[in-house]
Scaffold this motif. Structure first.
Motif, PDB file in Angstrom:
ATOM      1  N   TYR A  15      66.718  19.115  70.962  1.00  0.00           N
ATOM      2  CA  TYR A  15      68.060  18.902  70.402  1.00  0.00           C
ATOM      3  C   TYR A  15      68.320  17.410  70.241  1.00  0.00           C
ATOM      4  O   TYR A  15      68.788  16.948  69.187  1.00  0.00           O
ATOM      5  N   ALA A  16      67.985  16.624  71.267  1.00  0.00           N
ATOM      6  CA  ALA A  16      68.195  15.174  71.213  1.00  0.00           C
ATOM      7  C   ALA A  16      67.329  14.533  70.133  1.00  0.00           C
ATOM      8  O   ALA A  16      67.801  13.681  69.365  1.00  0.00           O
ATOM      9  N   ILE A  17      66.069  14.946  70.045  1.00  0.00           N
ATOM     10  CA  ILE A  17      65.173  14.378  69.034  1.00  0.00           C
ATOM     11  C   ILE A  17      65.651  14.723  67.631  1.00  0.00           C
ATOM     12  O   ILE A  17      65.587  13.899  66.714  1.00  0.00           O
ATOM     13  N   THR A  18      66.131  15.944  67.462  1.00  0.00           N
ATOM     14  CA  THR A  18      66.644  16.349  66.146  1.00  0.00           C
ATOM     15  C   THR A  18      67.780  15.437  65.692  1.00  0.00           C
ATOM     16  O   THR A  18      67.820  15.006  64.521  1.00  0.00           O
ATOM     17  N   LEU A  19      68.688  15.112  66.597  1.00  0.00           N
ATOM     18  CA  LEU A  19      69.781  14.199  66.258  1.00  0.00           C
ATOM     19  C   LEU A  19      69.250  12.814  65.925  1.00  0.00           C
ATOM     20  O   LEU A  19      69.760  12.135  65.023  1.00  0.00           O
TER      21      LEU A  19
ATOM     22  N   PHE B 189      59.462  17.467  58.592  1.00  0.00           N
ATOM     23  CA  PHE B 189      60.291  18.005  59.663  1.00  0.00           C
ATOM     24  C   PHE B 189      61.322  18.992  59.119  1.00  0.00           C
ATOM     25  O   PHE B 189      61.464  20.107  59.629  1.00  0.00           O
ATOM     26  N   PHE B 190      62.025  18.599  58.072  1.00  0.00           N
ATOM     27  CA  PHE B 190      63.082  19.459  57.539  1.00  0.00           C
ATOM     28  C   PHE B 190      62.526  20.628  56.733  1.00  0.00           C
ATOM     29  O   PHE B 190      63.130  21.695  56.687  1.00  0.00           O
ATOM     30  N   ASN B 191      61.359  20.454  56.116  1.00  0.00           N
ATOM     31  CA  ASN B 191      60.725  21.576  55.414  1.00  0.00           C
ATOM     32  C   ASN B 191      60.345  22.688  56.390  1.00  0.00           C
ATOM     33  O   ASN B 191      60.349  23.869  56.034  1.00  0.00           O
ATOM     34  N   ALA B 192      60.037  22.288  57.631  1.00  0.00           N
ATOM     35  CA  ALA B 192      59.688  23.267  58.670  1.00  0.00           C
ATOM     36  C   ALA B 192      60.912  23.759  59.425  1.00  0.00           C
ATOM     37  O   ALA B 192      60.783  24.478  60.406  1.00  0.00           O
ATOM     38  N   ARG B 193      62.097  23.342  58.980  1.00  0.00           N
ATOM     39  CA  ARG B 193      63.357  23.657  59.674  1.00  0.00           C
ATOM     40  C   ARG B 193      63.345  23.100  61.096  1.00  0.00           C
ATOM     41  O   ARG B 193      63.872  23.699  62.023  1.00  0.00           O
ATOM     42  N   GLY B 194      62.711  21.915  61.218  1.00  0.00           N
ATOM     43  CA  GLY B 194      62.702  21.230  62.495  1.00  0.00           C
ATOM     44  C   GLY B 194      62.078  22.061  63.600  1.00  0.00           C
ATOM     45  O   GLY B 194      61.011  22.659  63.440  1.00  0.00           O
ATOM     46  N   PHE B 195      62.758  22.127  64.731  1.00  0.00           N
ATOM     47  CA  PHE B 195      62.264  22.864  65.889  1.00  0.00           C
ATOM     48  C   PHE B 195      62.905  24.251  66.012  1.00  0.00           C
ATOM     49  O   PHE B 195      62.820  24.885  67.073  1.00  0.00           O
TER      50      PHE B 195
ATOM     51  N   ASP C 200      56.275  18.154  70.567  1.00  0.00           N
ATOM     52  CA  ASP C 200      55.115  17.568  69.898  1.00  0.00           C
ATOM     53  C   ASP C 200      54.069  18.626  69.533  1.00  0.00           C
ATOM     54  O   ASP C 200      53.821  18.878  68.349  1.00  0.00           O
ATOM     55  N   ASP C 201      53.503  19.305  70.536  1.00  0.00           N
ATOM     56  CA  ASP C 201      52.399  20.217  70.238  1.00  0.00           C
ATOM     57  C   ASP C 201      52.823  21.463  69.465  1.00  0.00           C
ATOM     58  O   ASP C 201      52.131  21.900  68.542  1.00  0.00           O
ATOM     59  N   LEU C 202      53.985  22.040  69.793  1.00  0.00           N
ATOM     60  CA  LEU C 202      54.421  23.230  69.059  1.00  0.00           C
ATOM     61  C   LEU C 202      54.793  22.894  67.615  1.00  0.00           C
ATOM     62  O   LEU C 202      54.559  23.694  66.706  1.00  0.00           O
ATOM     63  N   PHE C 203      55.373  21.704  67.420  1.00  0.00           N
ATOM     64  CA  PHE C 203      55.695  21.309  66.043  1.00  0.00           C
ATOM     65  C   PHE C 203      54.423  21.146  65.214  1.00  0.00           C
ATOM     66  O   PHE C 203      54.333  21.637  64.083  1.00  0.00           O
TER      67      PHE C 203
END
Length: 370
Positions: free
Chosen positions: A116-120, A212-218, A229-232
């Motif tokens: 959540y923090a990284i997304t922001l 990142f946004f094409n993958a809908r982030g996390f 990191d690894d799951l993304f």
């Protein structure tokens, strides 16, 4: 044919598959010489997420600020810290105009969730090319940004780097940690080279904002506490968009845990994400582990009972020599040559540690990233 014959022939089959694994899988990295990439004039956002990292920021942030790169910003994310992390960030920001602070408050829906923090932080980043590291990491050179970002192209939107750990003399734990880090890196670099990338490490990882946004982030794994990191990478990387970078100027270096208890807790959190990998990756990683376990179990069994021991020793040495050559070449690339002398011992310890961590994670699951 008796039981001992079955054990003996199983040992031969295990070694056969391990030789293929070392030569044709890990060899993709060990025998690969990467051509030097010309520097690119890309605008870059360096993103650092910190939770209670005041002292580490004081020590390591200057090495990011002093990077020899034409145009970059530093996005510092304060993830609901309760020490002086925010104050340290503000002190640096007042002196450097390219530092941006994202102050994240605890959110009931995403409590203790680093993603959540990284997304922001990513949303606040000004540039499309993003380079990630941790608050306790230090680039080994002032050309870290240059080297990592030189591997971006129109199609290559994810770059895997190497995040090393500092060496501590006469420390068994330090050697174990660095060996595990080395083997993990050799695997994810090799698998990326083959075209089946499965992970990267957030201590040194780059990708584009568009990716990142094409993958809908996390979003697909937001509820899983770890794995930013690894799951993304596991979800978004493929043979067309992945690139690796292992020039020595591109490394980052962190301070390793100093007690087995803290390292064990850290690895429990990291390994807990593996069950969310794609099925093909889980099968491959499980097979690699099972073959390693069987090799040592069967070899020791045959040595103890001295069944066809001359042949067993010959086969054992062939496997050990091939492993030493392949891992040795990789260790040279990643500046970890001192570990090779201890390779058999470190491998046995790691096999036992991974099994113990797996069993512990079945019993209870780690929840928060800090």
């Amino acid at each position: 044919m008796g039981l001992l014959d079955y054990i003996f022939y199983t040992f031969i089959v295990v070694v056969f598959f391990q030789v293929i694994y070392y030569l044709f899988f890990l060899g993709q990295f060990s025998f690969f010489n990467q051509k030097h990439k010309s520097p690119k004039k890309l605008d870059v956002s360096v993103i650092i997420c910190a939770k209670n990292e005041a002292e580490n920021l004081k020590q390591f942030l200057p090495s990011i600020i002093s990077q020899d790169y034409s145009n970059f910003e530093i996005v510092l994310i304060n993830d609901a810290s309760h020490d002086g992390t925010l104050e340290v960030m503000e002190a640096f920001s007042s002196q450097h105009s390219n530092i941006k602070i994202v102050d994240v408050k605890n959110n009931e829906a995403f409590w203790g969730n680093k993603k959540y923090a990284i997304t922001l932080g990513i949303k606040a980043a000004k540039y499309n090319h993003l380079l990630f590291t941790d608050a306790d990491c230090k680039p080994v050179s002032k050309y870290w940004i240059t080297e990592m970002c030189s591997h971006f192209t129109t199609n290559k939107t994810i770059v895997l780097g190497y995040g090393a750990y500092s060496k501590i003399k006469n420390s068994l734990l330090n050697k174990i940690i660095r060996f595990e880090t080395l083997i993990t890196a050799v695997q994810y670099f090799s698998f990326a080279r083959i075209g089946i990338p499965y992970m990267g490490v957030g201590r040194n990882l780059a990708y584009t904002k568009a990716e990142f946004f094409n993958a809908r982030g996390f979003m697909s794994h937001m509820k899983i506490r770890s794995g930013d990191d690894d799951l993304f990478v596991n979800e978004t990387a493929n043979k067309s968009n992945i690139q690796i970078c292992f020039s020595k100027d591109s490394f980052t270096k962190s301070i390793a845990e100093k007690t087995f208890k803290k390292w064990f807790k850290q690895k429990r959190r990291h390994i807990s994400t593996a069950k969310f990998y794609k099925l093909k990756h889980k099968i491959l990683l499980t097979l690699i582990y099972v073959l390693n376990f069987l090799f040592w179990f069967l070899a020791i069994t045959l040595f103890v009972i001295q069944f066809k021991w001359q042949i067993v020793i010959f086969i054992f040495l062939i496997r050990l020599i091939i492993q030493t050559v392949v891992i040795g070449l990789s260790a040279k690339k990643l500046d970890e040559k001192d570990l090779i002398f201890f390779l058999p011992f470190l491998e046995i310890f790691l096999i036992i540690a991974q099994l113990t961590i797996f069993i512990n994670n079945l019993i209870s699951k780690p929840n928060h990233w800090k």
